[in-house]
Enzyme design. Structure first.
Site, PDB file in Angstrom:
ATOM      1  N   PHE A 267      32.910  -2.177 -37.400  1.00 45.13           N
ATOM      2  CA  PHE A 267      32.532  -0.898 -38.022  1.00 45.13           C
ATOM      3  C   PHE A 267      33.329   0.296 -37.473  1.00 45.13           C
ATOM      4  O   PHE A 267      33.890   1.085 -38.243  1.00 45.13           O
ATOM      5  CB  PHE A 267      31.027  -0.699 -37.796  1.00 45.13           C
TER       6      PHE A 267
ATOM      7  N   TYR B 136      29.105   9.975 -44.639  1.00 42.21           N
ATOM      8  CA  TYR B 136      28.543   8.640 -44.338  1.00 42.21           C
ATOM      9  C   TYR B 136      27.012   8.721 -44.367  1.00 42.21           C
ATOM     10  O   TYR B 136      26.349   7.880 -44.979  1.00 42.21           O
ATOM     11  CB  TYR B 136      29.042   8.125 -42.978  1.00 42.21           C
TER      12      TYR B 136
HETATM   13  P1  NDP Z   1      32.114  -4.630 -40.464  1.00 42.68           P
HETATM   14  O1  NDP Z   1      33.259  -3.694 -40.648  1.00 42.68           O
HETATM   15  O2  NDP Z   1      32.190  -5.611 -39.346  1.00 42.68           O
HETATM   16  O3  NDP Z   1      31.810  -5.401 -41.834  1.00 42.68           O
HETATM   17  C1  NDP Z   1      31.860  -4.737 -43.064  1.00 42.68           C
HETATM   18  C2  NDP Z   1      31.890  -5.762 -44.188  1.00 42.68           C
HETATM   19  O4  NDP Z   1      31.891  -5.041 -45.441  1.00 42.68           O
HETATM   20  C3  NDP Z   1      33.122  -6.634 -44.160  1.00 42.68           C
HETATM   21  O5  NDP Z   1      32.768  -7.971 -44.420  1.00 42.68           O
HETATM   22  C4  NDP Z   1      33.974  -6.074 -45.302  1.00 42.68           C
HETATM   23  O6  NDP Z   1      34.722  -7.135 -45.912  1.00 42.68           O
HETATM   24  C5  NDP Z   1      32.911  -5.582 -46.269  1.00 42.68           C
HETATM   25  N1  NDP Z   1      33.477  -4.554 -47.159  1.00 42.68           N
HETATM   26  C6  NDP Z   1      33.868  -3.301 -46.822  1.00 42.68           C
HETATM   27  N2  NDP Z   1      34.430  -2.691 -47.886  1.00 42.68           N
HETATM   28  C7  NDP Z   1      34.398  -3.584 -48.918  1.00 42.68           C
HETATM   29  C8  NDP Z   1      34.847  -3.569 -50.267  1.00 42.68           C
HETATM   30  N3  NDP Z   1      35.450  -2.487 -50.798  1.00 42.68           N
HETATM   31  N4  NDP Z   1      34.654  -4.662 -51.029  1.00 42.68           N
HETATM   32  C9  NDP Z   1      34.044  -5.753 -50.515  1.00 42.68           C
HETATM   33  N5  NDP Z   1      33.600  -5.843 -49.250  1.00 42.68           N
HETATM   34  C10 NDP Z   1      33.786  -4.772 -48.449  1.00 42.68           C
HETATM   35  O7  NDP Z   1      30.847  -3.672 -40.274  1.00 42.68           O
HETATM   36  P2  NDP Z   1      29.272  -3.958 -40.095  1.00 42.68           P
HETATM   37  O8  NDP Z   1      28.979  -5.404 -40.089  1.00 42.68           O
HETATM   38  O9  NDP Z   1      28.827  -3.143 -38.956  1.00 42.68           O
HETATM   39  O10 NDP Z   1      28.725  -3.267 -41.406  1.00 42.68           O
HETATM   40  C11 NDP Z   1      27.894  -3.902 -42.357  1.00 42.68           C
HETATM   41  C12 NDP Z   1      26.926  -2.879 -42.929  1.00 42.68           C
HETATM   42  O11 NDP Z   1      26.086  -2.410 -41.882  1.00 42.68           O
HETATM   43  C13 NDP Z   1      27.570  -1.631 -43.542  1.00 42.68           C
HETATM   44  O12 NDP Z   1      26.880  -1.315 -44.723  1.00 42.68           O
HETATM   45  C14 NDP Z   1      27.342  -0.560 -42.473  1.00 42.68           C
HETATM   46  O13 NDP Z   1      27.295   0.724 -43.019  1.00 42.68           O
HETATM   47  C15 NDP Z   1      25.995  -0.996 -41.941  1.00 42.68           C
HETATM   48  N6  NDP Z   1      25.648  -0.516 -40.612  1.00 42.68           N
HETATM   49  C16 NDP Z   1      26.446  -0.751 -39.530  1.00 42.68           C
HETATM   50  C17 NDP Z   1      26.072  -0.273 -38.285  1.00 42.68           C
HETATM   51  C18 NDP Z   1      26.931  -0.438 -37.089  1.00 42.68           C
HETATM   52  O14 NDP Z   1      26.721   0.285 -36.090  1.00 42.68           O
HETATM   53  N7  NDP Z   1      27.881  -1.373 -37.071  1.00 42.68           N
HETATM   54  C19 NDP Z   1      24.817   0.437 -38.107  1.00 42.68           C
HETATM   55  C20 NDP Z   1      24.061   0.640 -39.307  1.00 42.68           C
HETATM   56  C21 NDP Z   1      24.455   0.156 -40.503  1.00 42.68           C
HETATM   57  P3  NDP Z   1      36.277  -7.065 -46.295  1.00 42.68           P
HETATM   58  O15 NDP Z   1      36.938  -6.088 -45.365  1.00 42.68           O
HETATM   59  O16 NDP Z   1      36.747  -8.470 -46.155  1.00 42.68           O
HETATM   60  O17 NDP Z   1      36.282  -6.613 -47.719  1.00 42.68           O
HETATM   61  C1  8X3 Z   2      26.148   3.154 -38.390  1.00 44.49           C
HETATM   62  C2  8X3 Z   2      25.314   3.840 -37.407  1.00 44.49           C
HETATM   63  O1  8X3 Z   2      24.846   6.135 -36.620  1.00 44.49           O
HETATM   64  O2  8X3 Z   2      26.603   4.894 -35.528  1.00 44.49           O
HETATM   65  O3  8X3 Z   2      25.500   3.179 -39.605  1.00 44.49           O
HETATM   66  O4  8X3 Z   2      26.961   5.868 -37.695  1.00 44.49           O
HETATM   67  S1  8X3 Z   2      25.999   5.249 -36.803  1.00 44.49           S
END
Ligand code: NDP
Ligand code: 8X3
Length: 251
Positions: free
Chosen positions: A188, A151
């Site tokens: 997430f 990741y």
């Molecule tokens: P969620 O799981 O709540 O949302 C993830 C989104 O990504 C969903 O809408 C999902 O839609 C979409 N997605 C995942 N895989 C696919 C795919 N194969 N095709 C199309 N859409 C996809 O997580 P977050 O909102 O937390 O995550 C959003 C971003 O933020 C990510 O890039 C994550 O790495 C990043 N992030 C998150 C953090 C956290 O602590 N939550 C911290 C730092 C970064 P669907 O399932 O409908 O396809």
């Molecule tokens: C998600 C943040 O550090 O919890 O990108 O994996 S962490």
């Protein structure tokens, strides 16, 4: 103005779609869960009186990405802001024990998917002679933590791509920025732990994580700077989190 937000069915992407809609943008929302896209479309159109176009596709599949973008009307092809948000973590294991399917899902989504859609949308922005791409990276793209290997690798790749695309798109007047959050409570961790909700909940125990709205507000702030200003990179953390693994929890 038009914003395309990938991964808008949940978490940061859903909040980001809403804040752009609230500020008068028409929005294109994407994800794989069609029902959620339809609900979001209905809700945003009714609340903010803007236009919403939904595109249901798997970002890992190049033909689906190409077909989705090609299907946009000329009006919706004039995308001003692309928020590259769709992404996930799958698993948390030492490198020698890693699950190959988890690795491939993360690499295919977080790196290859981001590239597929960026290639399509940046061409439209070049034709339009303007645009702004905002990549959602992570604190995991700035440092590595135990068992986060792949990741962290994918998010380091997003960090490098953010810098690289900024150089390539500079002659075309397209801004490129990244937001790198620490822990945000969304779906997430449920996704990371294959649906194990009680394990996911423990990640956020005893402190106040970021909300999806906190990150969405930052993304909108980045998108709404004057034309001569670009915010290259932001790291946003919960106040209780110093780095990936140092968190002040109430015991
Ligand atoms: P969620 O799981 O709540 O949302 C993830 C989104 O990504 C969903 O809408 C999902 O839609 C979409 N997605 C995942 N895989 C696919 C795919 N194969 N095709 C199309 N859409 C996809 O997580 P977050 O909102 O937390 O995550 C959003 C971003 O933020 C990510 O890039 C994550 O790495 C990043 N992030 C998150 C953090 C956290 O602590 N939550 C911290 C730092 C970064 P669907 O399932 O409908 O396809
Ligand atoms: C998600 C943040 O550090 O919890 O990108 O994996 S962490």
């Amino acid at each position: 103005m038009i914003a395309l937000v990938t991964g808008a069915t949940s978490g940061i992407g859903k909040s980001t779609a809403e804040i752009f809609a609230k500020n008068g943008y028409d929005v294109i929302v994407t994800g794989r869960r069609e029902k959620r896209l339809a609900e979001l479309r209905k809700q945003l159109e009714a609340k903010y009186k803007i236009k919403v176009h939904s595109l249901c596709f798997d970002i890992r599949k190049l033909p689906e990405v190409e077909k989705a973008i090609a299907s946009l009307t000329n009006e919706f092809k004039k995308i001003d802001v692309l928020v590259n948000n769709a992404g996930l973590a799958a698993g948390l294991s030492a490198i020698q024990d890693g699950n190959i399917d988890h690795w491939e899902r993360m690499i295919d989504t977080n790196i290859k998917g981001l590239l597929y859609i960026t290639r399509q949308v940046s061409k439209l922005m070049i034709e339009n002679k303007k645009g702004h791409i905002i990549n959602v990276g992570s604190i995991a793209g700035k440092e590595a933590y135990a068992n986060g290997n792949v990741y962290c690798g994918t998010k380091h790749a997003v960090d490098a791509l953010n810098k690289g695309m900024r150089i390539d798109l500079l002659p075309h007047g397209i801004k490129v920025s990244a937001v790198n959050p620490g822990m945000v409570e969304t779906e997430f961790s449920v996704v990371r732990f294959d649906g194990d909700e009680s394990r996911a909940k423990k990640v956020y125990d005893g402190f106040q994580p970021l909300t999806p709205d906190d990150v969405a507000e930052t993304i909108y702030w980045m998108a709404s700077r004057p034309a001569h200003v670009n915010i290259n990179d932001v790291i946003i953390m919960p106040s209780a989190q110093a780095n990936s693994t140092t968190v002040k929890r109430n015991s």
